[in-house]
Scaffold this motif. Structure first.
Motif, short mmCIF file in Angstrom:
data_model
loop_
_atom_site.label_atom_id
_atom_site.label_comp_id
_atom_site.label_asym_id
_atom_site.label_seq_id
_atom_site.Cartn_x
_atom_site.Cartn_y
_atom_site.Cartn_z
N GLY A 168 33.18 -0.61 17.74
CA GLY A 168 32.33 -1.77 17.00
C GLY A 168 32.07 -1.97 15.78
N PHE A 169 32.46 -0.88 15.07
CA PHE A 169 32.37 -0.88 13.61
C PHE A 169 33.02 -2.14 12.93
CE2 PHE A 169 31.68 4.06 13.42
CZ PHE A 169 30.44 3.76 13.97
N ALA A 170 34.02 -2.80 13.42
CA ALA A 170 34.75 -3.92 13.20
C ALA A 170 35.03 -4.94 14.38
CB ALA A 170 35.99 -3.35 12.28
N ARG A 171 35.03 -6.19 13.93
CA ARG A 171 35.25 -7.11 14.75
C ARG A 171 36.56 -7.47 15.45
NH1 ARG A 171 33.49 -11.84 10.78
NH2 ARG A 171 34.52 -10.14 9.64
N SER A 172 37.61 -6.74 14.55
CA SER A 172 39.22 -6.80 15.08
C SER A 172 39.73 -5.89 14.35
CB SER A 172 39.74 -8.26 14.92
OG SER A 172 39.86 -8.51 13.42
N ARG A 173 41.06 -5.71 14.79
CA ARG A 173 41.78 -4.42 14.08
C ARG A 173 42.15 -4.84 12.79
NH1 ARG A 173 42.73 -3.79 19.14
NH2 ARG A 173 42.86 -1.65 20.16
N SER A 174 42.40 -6.31 12.41
CA SER A 174 42.80 -6.54 11.27
C SER A 174 41.35 -6.45 10.08
CB SER A 174 43.12 -8.10 11.02
OG SER A 174 42.16 -8.90 11.60
N ASP A 175 40.22 -6.67 10.63
CA ASP A 175 38.96 -6.58 9.90
C ASP A 175 38.93 -4.98 9.77
OD1 ASP A 175 36.43 -7.23 8.83
OD2 ASP A 175 35.45 -6.72 10.91
N ALA A 176 39.23 -4.22 10.78
CA ALA A 176 38.99 -2.70 10.58
C ALA A 176 39.96 -2.31 9.50
CB ALA A 176 39.48 -1.97 11.96
N ARG A 177 41.27 -2.71 9.53
CA ARG A 177 42.30 -2.34 8.51
C ARG A 177 41.62 -2.69 7.01
NH1 ARG A 177 45.89 -3.35 12.30
NH2 ARG A 177 46.10 -5.52 11.69
N GLN A 178 41.15 -3.93 6.80
CA GLN A 178 40.52 -4.11 5.68
C GLN A 178 39.17 -3.43 5.10
OE1 GLN A 178 38.28 -7.91 5.11
NE2 GLN A 178 39.64 -8.43 3.38
N LEU A 179 38.44 -2.99 6.02
CA LEU A 179 37.20 -2.10 5.76
C LEU A 179 37.78 -0.69 5.54
CD1 LEU A 179 34.69 -3.37 8.60
CD2 LEU A 179 34.61 -3.68 6.20
N VAL A 180 38.64 0.00 5.98
CA VAL A 180 39.28 1.17 5.78
C VAL A 180 39.85 1.14 4.45
CG1 VAL A 180 40.90 2.85 6.33
CG2 VAL A 180 39.37 1.68 8.17
N ARG A 181 40.53 0.09 4.16
CA ARG A 181 41.60 0.08 2.96
C ARG A 181 40.38 -0.08 1.70
NH1 ARG A 181 43.50 1.12 -0.55
NH2 ARG A 181 45.50 0.50 -1.61
N HIS A 182 39.40 -0.70 1.89
CA HIS A 182 38.18 -0.74 0.86
C HIS A 182 37.26 0.65 0.84
CE1 HIS A 182 38.71 -5.35 0.68
NE2 HIS A 182 39.68 -4.79 0.28
N GLY A 183 37.73 1.52 1.40
CA GLY A 183 36.95 2.84 1.50
C GLY A 183 35.57 2.85 2.16
N HIS A 184 35.25 1.80 3.07
CA HIS A 184 34.00 1.88 3.83
C HIS A 184 34.02 3.01 4.71
CE1 HIS A 184 32.72 -1.79 1.90
NE2 HIS A 184 33.60 -2.36 2.09
N PHE A 185 34.54 3.87 5.18
CA PHE A 185 34.48 4.95 6.18
C PHE A 185 34.84 6.22 5.71
CE2 PHE A 185 35.29 0.88 8.55
CZ PHE A 185 33.97 1.01 9.48
N LEU A 186 34.06 7.25 6.35
CA LEU A 186 34.27 8.68 6.13
C LEU A 186 35.02 9.18 7.29
CD1 LEU A 186 31.19 9.68 4.17
CD2 LEU A 186 33.36 8.54 3.16
N VAL A 187 35.78 10.07 7.34
CA VAL A 187 36.38 10.78 8.53
C VAL A 187 36.21 12.38 8.09
CG1 VAL A 187 38.47 11.62 9.95
CG2 VAL A 187 38.22 9.19 8.84
N ASN A 188 35.42 12.97 9.05
CA ASN A 188 34.71 14.29 8.81
C ASN A 188 34.33 14.61 7.31
OD1 ASN A 188 35.97 15.02 11.40
ND2 ASN A 188 37.72 15.36 10.76
N GLY A 189 33.56 13.48 6.98
CA GLY A 189 32.86 13.81 5.69
C GLY A 189 33.78 13.24 4.44
N LYS A 190 34.99 12.77 4.59
CA LYS A 190 35.94 12.71 3.35
C LYS A 190 36.28 11.13 3.70
CE LYS A 190 37.95 17.29 3.36
NZ LYS A 190 38.99 18.07 2.90
N ARG A 191 36.36 10.50 2.34
CA ARG A 191 36.65 9.22 2.29
C ARG A 191 38.08 8.94 2.83
NH1 ARG A 191 38.10 6.04 -2.44
NH2 ARG A 191 37.63 3.72 -2.09
#
Length: 208
Positions: free
Chosen positions: A108-131
């Motif tokens: 639920g962090f993004a509305r759709s997969r295309s929205d999620a890809r944009q958010l990830v690409r812009h560095g809005h998420f960390l995985v195990n503490g790393k961008r």
């Protein structure tokens, strides 16, 4: 990052079911499937006999469009799944579900997969503490996804969580509120995939 930029609603109409490519709009009466439940095009599609190849192709296109992959990207995921132990179809769907963009959407962090890809690409998420800025990253059990500490990232995720609050988080994921984080608690199984698909037809097509 290669991506499809064409009309999304036409893809749902072509496959004859909701692929949830436009986020929360797909849950409303404005969804194209609700208004025009027939394939796109100027002329109506004649009823014709569907060949075995046609059935295989439609299943592949359905999965490919649902997860937002291009042909080359999809084939790479398939060939990796084919080399793994176990059922190739289940390996394929599990790998697609564990992609970072899919996990972000399922939480639920993004509305759709295309929205999620944009958010990830812009560095809005960390995985195990790393961008991480690669949306195709396949996560594993125990991996933790959190919003980046920036206020802009937290605000974007909070807004999306509010819009998707009616969406149920899959049982193979765990969402905690304080601090906000999502975790993979187990590997997704075939039963966890909500998309109606006959993966065996995809295997038959791509194994030729």
């Amino acid at each position: 990052m290669a991506r499809s930029t064409g009309p999304k609603c036409k893809l749902c109409r072509r496959e004859g079911l909701k692929l949830f490519l436009k986020g929360t709009r797909c849950d409303t009466a404005r969804c194209a499937i609700e208004r025009r439940e027939y394939p796109p095009g100027m002329h109506s599609w004649p009823k014709r006999k569907v060949t075995a190849y046609g059935l295989q192709l439609r299943e592949k296109q359905k999965v490919k469009r649902y997860y937002g992959l291009l042909e080359g990207q999809f084939r790479q995921v398939f060939f990796r799944a084919e080399r793994q132990k176990g059922n190739t179809g289940e390996n394929l769907l599990a790998a697609l579900e564990r992609r970072l963009d899919s996990v972000v959407t399922s939480l639920g962090f993004a509305r759709s997969r295309s929205d999620a890809r944009q958010l990830v690409r812009h560095g809005h998420f960390l995985v195990n503490g790393k961008r991480v800025t690669v949306s195709s990253l396949v996560l594993d059990v125990g991996d933790e996804i959190t919003p980046a500490p920036r206020e802009k990232s937290k605000a974007a995720v909070a807004a999306n969580l509010d819009l998707t609050k009616g969406r149920q988080v899959p049982s193979w994921l765990e969402l905690s509120g304080e601090p906000l984080a999502g975790r993979i608690v187990r590997m997704p199984t075939r039963e966890d995939v909500s998309l109606p698909v006959q993966e065996q037809l995809i295997i038959e097509l791509l194994s030729k």
